[in-house]
Design a protein around this motif. Structure first.
Motif, short mmCIF file in Angstrom:
data_model
loop_
_atom_site.label_atom_id
_atom_site.label_comp_id
_atom_site.label_asym_id
_atom_site.label_seq_id
_atom_site.Cartn_x
_atom_site.Cartn_y
_atom_site.Cartn_z
N ILE A 433 6.62 10.40 5.12
CA ILE A 433 5.56 11.02 4.31
C ILE A 433 5.75 10.67 2.84
O ILE A 433 4.82 10.35 2.12
CB ILE A 433 5.58 12.56 4.51
N GLN A 434 7.01 10.69 2.43
CA GLN A 434 7.29 10.44 1.01
C GLN A 434 6.87 9.02 0.60
O GLN A 434 6.15 8.85 -0.38
CB GLN A 434 8.77 10.67 0.77
N ILE A 435 7.27 8.04 1.38
CA ILE A 435 6.96 6.66 1.00
C ILE A 435 5.46 6.37 1.14
O ILE A 435 4.85 5.77 0.25
CB ILE A 435 7.80 5.62 1.79
N LEU A 436 4.85 6.82 2.22
CA LEU A 436 3.44 6.48 2.42
C LEU A 436 2.55 7.28 1.46
O LEU A 436 1.53 6.78 0.99
CB LEU A 436 3.03 6.68 3.88
N GLY A 437 2.96 8.51 1.16
CA GLY A 437 2.23 9.29 0.15
C GLY A 437 2.30 8.58 -1.19
O GLY A 437 1.30 8.46 -1.91
N TYR A 438 3.47 8.07 -1.51
CA TYR A 438 3.66 7.39 -2.80
C TYR A 438 2.75 6.17 -2.94
O TYR A 438 2.15 5.95 -3.98
CB TYR A 438 5.12 6.97 -2.94
N VAL A 439 2.62 5.38 -1.87
CA VAL A 439 1.82 4.16 -2.02
C VAL A 439 0.33 4.36 -1.76
O VAL A 439 -0.49 3.65 -2.33
CB VAL A 439 2.32 2.98 -1.15
N PHE A 440 -0.04 5.33 -0.91
CA PHE A 440 -1.46 5.41 -0.52
C PHE A 440 -2.23 6.61 -1.06
O PHE A 440 -3.45 6.61 -1.04
CB PHE A 440 -1.59 5.39 1.01
N GLU A 441 -1.54 7.66 -1.49
CA GLU A 441 -2.26 8.85 -1.96
C GLU A 441 -2.80 8.56 -3.36
O GLU A 441 -2.03 8.36 -4.29
CB GLU A 441 -1.31 10.06 -1.96
N LYS A 442 -4.13 8.52 -3.50
CA LYS A 442 -4.74 8.11 -4.78
C LYS A 442 -5.73 9.17 -5.25
O LYS A 442 -6.26 9.92 -4.44
CB LYS A 442 -5.52 6.80 -4.62
N HIS A 443 -6.00 9.21 -6.54
CA HIS A 443 -7.15 10.00 -7.01
C HIS A 443 -8.02 9.15 -7.91
O HIS A 443 -7.55 8.17 -8.49
CB HIS A 443 -6.70 11.31 -7.67
N ASN A 444 -9.29 9.54 -8.01
CA ASN A 444 -10.23 8.75 -8.80
C ASN A 444 -9.98 8.90 -10.31
O ASN A 444 -9.41 9.89 -10.75
CB ASN A 444 -11.66 9.21 -8.50
N VAL A 445 -10.42 7.92 -11.06
CA VAL A 445 -10.38 8.01 -12.52
C VAL A 445 -11.51 8.94 -12.95
O VAL A 445 -12.65 8.76 -12.52
CB VAL A 445 -10.62 6.62 -13.15
N THR A 446 -11.20 9.94 -13.76
CA THR A 446 -12.29 10.78 -14.26
C THR A 446 -12.64 10.33 -15.67
O THR A 446 -11.75 10.00 -16.47
CB THR A 446 -11.90 12.27 -14.28
#
Ligand SMILES: *[C@@H]1O[C@H](CO)[C@@H](O)[C@H](O)[C@H]1NC(C)=O
Ligand SMILES: *[C@@H]1O[C@H](CO)[C@@H](O)[C@H](O)[C@H]1NC(C)=O
Ligand SMILES: *[C@@H]1O[C@H](CO)[C@@H](O)[C@H](O)[C@H]1NC(C)=O
Length: 469
Positions: A433-446
């Motif tokens: 979870i830690q590694i995949l969250g780090y590379v794939f969890e994104k948020h949009n530019v506001t």
């Protein structure tokens, strides 16, 4: 004097930016392009070979050798046809890597012909200086062993190396060295990750594969990539960035690289690991070493330092669903851990064993064993109650040998259910979870987060193009 500079420069910069902006806007308003009728010719000076500065020889590179280490043994193994068995009959001579060791250089290639036997046939090592100019009189006649690789002598001052099939043939584009000049391998346990090919998503499996083996003591992973999907590449990039992996990107002349590349990958991994990892576990990324009695490195230590090869039994675990294809959220990742989801298997067998070797003590490895163990060193068959491999095998007909359950039923195999200890499973889940969250969890530019200084020039564009919201 200094303070003047500190005020003047920023002021000049601000004036410049505003003037630039102003003229830019002006230009946009006028529709007529004002140009001269004359076409100006600009010279572009070429840096000729004779213009290069002389190469300096560094002390690490001030070495020439006269004989390939263990040459007699390599020749003997070649005569016995060791590693000759796999390949396509029209493979081109394409170089992958050149590993620089204390007393030799090994060049790996993706050529693996079996029609006109390649193993043992002559091939010429060609040496180039720092300017990629061939060093006169430096050519060395060697031969293919193991199938895809060539052992070359060291030449003082060589910065690049290449190969050719004939003395007077134009050599392949020379490649630089990957240094393996360590006195002691910097990694204790390295793991080959098999061939990566096909565009089906492998990011989830590879993250679990790496995180699992990190948990049991591995600290280096070697992957050979023929084809790869974008998300898996992102995961490999992350492991390279953090120093846990080395990736060989292999470009062949074939439109699809699927299959038939085992020898290329195995020899690449073997030489990459030599002098880099003390121990090398030669497995595929759907195989997991399970030490059930004590940590594997502790077990190895208990065997004494004259052990150079371990043989492990294996059990197949039926994988009923394919791994996640896209990353949507971390919960899905958490629910897709193979070690938790699949449990139908059988007792481990030594039918298709896997090995862990000391790459500096054997001369070659194949899928299930090694060759040329150094005299005085021994092989240990690891008892099933100490460690074995879990091989997660998909039952999807898309993949090779997916009908293995029917085969096992025919062989009257007794199936069992297994489950892995909670403490390990939770740690594994957490790390994946830690590694995949780090590379794939994104948020949009506001748009609100755009700095004031860019509000005027850049924000309208970002808003209009939907880059910020
Ligand atoms: C290289 O070796 C030669 C002969 O052994 C020696 O004279 C020279 O100083 C060495 N150069 C470097 C850079 O180590
Ligand atoms: C094995 O897996 C199945 C399906 O996921 C599950 O229903 C079952 O409870 C598991 N059995 C054990 C012993 O873990
Ligand atoms: C980012 O914006 C896109 C387009 O509006 C939207 O579909 C997506 O869900 C947003 N992603 C996140 C993580 O909020």
């Amino acid at each position: 004097m200094y303070s003047y500079k500190y005020i003047f420069l920023p002021t000049a910069l601000i004036i410049f930016i505003f003037t630039f902006d102003y003229f830019n806007n002006q230009k946009a308003e006028s529709s007529e392009l004002l140009t001269d009728k004359v076409v100006y010719v600009d010279d572009v000076f070429i840096h000729e070979k004779k213009d290069f500065s002389k190469c300096r020889v560094e002390s690490w590179n001030n070495k020439t050798t006269w004989e390939i280490p263990r040459i007699a043994k390599l020749k003997l193994l070649t005569e016995h046809g060791v590693t000759k068995s796999e390949g396509l009959n029209d493979g081109e001579l394409r170089l992958i890597s050149a590993f620089l060791y204390e007393n030799e250089i090994v060049v790996t290639t993706s050529r693996q012909r079996t029609d006109k036997p390649q193993l043992g046939t002559p091939v010429f090592c060609r040496y180039f200086d720092c300017n990629r100019v061939e060093i006169p009189g430096s050519m060395y006649k060697s031969f293919f062993f193991p199938l895809t690789s060539v052992h070359c002598l060291r030449k003082a001052g060589a910065s690049f190396i290449s190969l050719s099939l004939a003395e007077n043939e134009q050599p392949q584009v020379p490649i630089p060295f990957i240094h393996r000049l360590f006195k002691n391998p910097p990694n204790e346990l390295g793991v080959c990750g098999g061939q990566i090919y096909g565009l089906d998503a492998k990011w989830m499996q590879i993250a679990e594969f790496v995180e699992h083996h990190k948990l049991i003591g591995a600290n280096m992973f070697y992957f050979s990539v023929f084809e790869i999907d974008e998300m898996t590449r992102i995961v490999l990039n992350e492991y390279e960035r953090s120093g846990f992996a080395e990736v060989s990107m292999i470009n062949t002349e074939y439109t699809n690289a699927a299959m038939m590349r085992h020898m290329v990958q195995i020899h690449e991994c073997f030489y990459r690991a030599r002098q880099h990892s003390k121990w090398l576990l030669n497995i595929d990324h759907d195989e997991f070493l399970i030490p059930t009695k004590m940590p594997i490195l502790k077990y190895i230590e208990s065997l004494g330092d004259k052990t150079a090869e371990l043989i492990f039994s294996m059990r197949r675990i039926a994988k009923f669903k394919e791994s996640l294809e896209n990353y949507n959220n971390i919960q899905e990742v958490s629910n897709d851990i193979q070690a938790i989801n699949y449990n139908l298997t059988h007792e481990p067998t030594y039918g298709s064993p896997k090995v862990m070797v000391r790459p500096d003590k054997v001369d070659a490895i194949l899928l299930h064993w090694s060759y040329g163990l150094e005299p005085g060193y021994k092989t240990i068959v690891v008892p099933k109650n100490v460690a074995f491999l879990n091989h997660y095998r998909t039952i999807s007909p898309k993949f090779l040998w997916s009908n293995f359950i029917e085969t096992l039923i025919k062989q009257k195999t007794k199936f069992i259910h297994v489950t892995l200890r909670e403490k390990y499973v939770e740690k594994l889940r957490e790390n994946v979870i830690q590694i995949l969250g780090y590379v794939f969890e994104k948020h949009n530019v506001t748009c609100d987060n755009i700095p004031i200084s860019l509000q005027r020039s850049t924000k309208p564009y970002l808003v209009k193009s939907g880059i910020c919201k």
